[in-house]
Design a protein around this motif. Sequence first.
Motif, mmCIF file in Angstrom:
data_model
loop_
_atom_site.group_PDB
_atom_site.id
_atom_site.type_symbol
_atom_site.label_atom_id
_atom_site.label_comp_id
_atom_site.label_asym_id
_atom_site.label_seq_id
_atom_site.Cartn_x
_atom_site.Cartn_y
_atom_site.Cartn_z
ATOM 1 N N LEU A 14 12.179 22.799 31.919
ATOM 2 C CA LEU A 14 11.813 23.162 30.277
ATOM 3 C C LEU A 14 11.483 24.729 30.797
ATOM 4 O O LEU A 14 12.069 25.615 30.377
ATOM 5 N N GLU A 63 15.528 26.502 31.612
ATOM 6 C CA GLU A 63 15.925 26.450 30.391
ATOM 7 C C GLU A 63 15.047 27.667 29.654
ATOM 8 O O GLU A 63 16.657 28.536 29.450
ATOM 9 N N LEU A 64 14.399 27.706 29.277
ATOM 10 C CA LEU A 64 13.673 28.616 28.323
ATOM 11 C C LEU A 64 14.470 30.481 29.149
ATOM 12 O O LEU A 64 14.205 31.037 28.600
ATOM 13 N N ARG A 118 18.351 30.881 28.608
ATOM 14 C CA ARG A 118 18.024 31.113 27.364
ATOM 15 C C ARG A 118 18.111 32.488 27.375
ATOM 16 O O ARG A 118 18.783 33.142 26.659
ATOM 17 N N MET A 119 16.579 32.694 27.567
ATOM 18 C CA MET A 119 16.177 34.505 28.233
ATOM 19 C C MET A 119 17.470 35.403 28.486
ATOM 20 O O MET A 119 18.113 36.364 28.271
ATOM 21 N N LEU A 135 13.875 38.122 22.959
ATOM 22 C CA LEU A 135 13.553 37.136 24.032
ATOM 23 C C LEU A 135 12.488 35.669 23.190
ATOM 24 O O LEU A 135 12.914 34.406 23.684
ATOM 25 N N ARG A 193 15.422 34.195 21.416
ATOM 26 C CA ARG A 193 16.147 33.330 22.743
ATOM 27 C C ARG A 193 15.493 32.207 22.218
ATOM 28 O O ARG A 193 16.710 31.369 23.176
ATOM 29 N N MET A 194 14.707 32.634 23.501
ATOM 30 C CA MET A 194 13.741 30.698 23.522
ATOM 31 C C MET A 194 13.864 29.819 22.791
ATOM 32 O O MET A 194 14.393 28.346 22.695
#
Lengths: 215, 215, 215, 215
Positions: free
Chosen positions: C200, C203-204, C207-208, D204, D207-208
């Motif tokens: 997780l 993944e985060l 994404r950032m 941010l 985005r998350m």
Amino acid sequence: MSTTPRSRLRAQKTPLPHAAVQQDGTRRRILEEALQLFANEGFHGASIRTLAKAVGLQPSTLYSHFPSKEHVLAELARVGHEAHHEALREALLSAGPGPVEQVRALVRAHTLQHATHPQLAVVVNEELYALAPELAAPALAQREKSSALLVEAISRGVALGVFTPPEVLVTAAAIATMGLRIPYWYEPSEALPIDRLADLHAELALRMLGVRLSP
Amino acid sequence: MSTTPRSRLRAQKTPLPHAAVQQDGTRRRILEEALQLFANEGFHGASIRTLAKAVGLQPSTLYSHFPSKEHVLAELARVGHEAHHEALREALLSAGPGPVEQVRALVRAHTLQHATHPQLAVVVNEELYALAPELAAPALAQREKSSALLVEAISRGVALGVFTPPEVLVTAAAIATMGLRIPYWYEPSEALPIDRLADLHAELALRMLGVRLSP
Amino acid sequence: MSTTPRSRLRAQKTPLPHAAVQQDGTRRRILEEALQLFANEGFHGASIRTLAKAVGLQPSTLYSHFPSKEHVLAELARVGHEAHHEALREALLSAGPGPVEQVRALVRAHTLQHATHPQLAVVVNEELYALAPELAAPALAQREKSSALLVEAISRGVALGVFTPPEVLVTAAAIATMGLRIPYWYEPSEALPIDRLADLHAELALRMLGVRLSP
Amino acid sequence: MSTTPRSRLRAQKTPLPHAAVQQDGTRRRILEEALQLFANEGFHGASIRTLAKAVGLQPSTLYSHFPSKEHVLAELARVGHEAHHEALREALLSAGPGPVEQVRALVRAHTLQHATHPQLAVVVNEELYALAPELAAPALAQREKSSALLVEAISRGVALGVFTPPEVLVTAAAIATMGLRIPYWYEPSEALPIDRLADLHAELALRMLGVRLSP
DNA sequence: AATGAATGAGCCTTCATTCAT
DNA sequence: CATGAATGAAGGCTCATTCAT
């Protein structure tokens, strides 16, 4: 306004009873100095710093020997009550079976103990209130046992018709009390040596119990 | 290890003697609460803060009424000794001229005073050492005068051949001492009311002096 | 008013990382107990006495193994930072050359380390300030190197046009920070096992950085 | 070996939030200095003496204003959590109804609070463990409420299909965590002013949550 | 390695008291 | 009279550390 080093007792520095002599060196010196200080200035009036200085240690070092100031007092109380009880028990053992002899022996021992160890007597009698209940308990239990010894001896004398006190418990209290105040007024002298004081108190006790010795 | 509210006496809160009643309101309430606190926790064990809280004041306000904590104790000592001495004097005045009656009256008054005002008795007897000499002096002087009253009565009885104590001063000390410990064990009850206690102590005193009352 | 054993973490006692396992027996046990104590009560809140008791030694004995309390913390800091850095380095080595894989590997390792050694993470992150600069320096240097690994991976991704963070350093800080708070809220569970948490966080992080994995 | 005045934060002295400004003069100055000290040296590392000296008082005077050192920390915790919660609430109120706007507002407020009051943030987040449970409770309750605000906003966004986080709670934790470490690395500068930092963190966070703002 | 007594500085807190208001 | 803030000394106790054994 006044920095007052006042002292409660007339007595000089006296040693600990045999019961405490076996303790390790520093621990014993702490007890000895604490005895003087607590007797003269009271438990709350004496400080850890003063005690440490009297022993020649840093305050923190005391805590290598006792977990707290209260425990020092508790140990003095234990020693004092134990020595007192032991003295009474021995007196009783070496006395004959008669109530008169037994009361005389008990009162003499009680008196001698208070006259010989006045500071211990004061600390044990007046400063116990400063102790947490659980720390005071052992001493209070022994105290109970000690006073029972006197009451029993008196009761037997009453049963045998030898003693005729106006009331048993009040008379027992009066007899025991005579000893308790000794530290506040008595000082050994040629005119009134310790042994003579013991005899006088025994005589007074027997008078209270209704025994006529000399016609 | 322990947060201990321990109490030295079994006695409940008792009022100040008449001698102190005339004092102004707040000042008197301070004395009343100080009496309880000094009796139960000792002079050094009781703090100005605790006293102030008991009275319902700020610590600083106490200093509008007494110049110091010591002066509060000194005033209690004065009041206590005065009341005690007054009681003895009155007892003597209302007694007949005979030594037996006089000793009986003195012992009864002494006992009544200690049984009625146990806190005051304790403070006056056990906490005086916390006072600077100049503050303790008046009380000590009065104490001297009070004990002289008993010694004199005894001495006259001895001179008249009525009393035959084994030794005058030790006997006088023993008699006076009976009263001093009352606060520590006595509680008024139907079985042993205060007046009966006074009679018993008087009887015991006379026995010590060699007087046989009932055959 | 309160005797409070409070604990900062939810985590149970966890072992030292491999890096420290090779240490001699007693020294290692000291480190293990110090880790628990410093994590739960802070460096200043934990005492040498408490530590000694936890290890089953006298306080003085600790000084046969470490020159001072600070050195114990310093060693924990060294071990912690080394293990952390080693984990990052290994992750990087076993990852492919792509920035996405590398960031994923770094974040996963970072997360796993913090979730597996929460105490060590806390001590290393929160208690370093208690160290004298010269003792803290090695750990701080390693920390610098570790965060550089992440920044470099990100920068390369940016250069390659794979990452589009709004700002490199702030984003790197945000990514690293996710791991640092794990000890304060995370507890391994079936619903959220450690490995899933690592995924997780990876993944985060991506994404950032602007990577869209699933369409 | 070393007398080390080390500091945990790069931040300079910052004022108390409005919530505490209304406090009486001395009490407030105590809080202000305690904030600096607890932030830099930790609760256990800062002493009452140091605090008193920083305020320009005797140690004993502090006790006219707070009942104990712990209560000073508790008050800081209260003030800090209250200010933080208030900031979040106001942010939410002035944001529109959309989840994106609300998360942005919450994250911005969270970030601003931590960047503007870094010492308070540190004390509130790292030193609470030093408090007895009953003193820490109010702050912990407020903290719960604050984090609920974020989780709720996210959850609503998920329900509306606007947010697609990989997992709600872990993502919420990651978002909140970004703010918590600010005091340790951030210093306001022209290159990165506070407001820009808040925007970046909001970006941010979104985005998350799976929101793509700029294509 | 480990101990236990000892140290000296320092801990938080309470003490009795003062003083301006 | 009463207050509340302030003082300076002292309270009991713990601190990290040393050292002889």
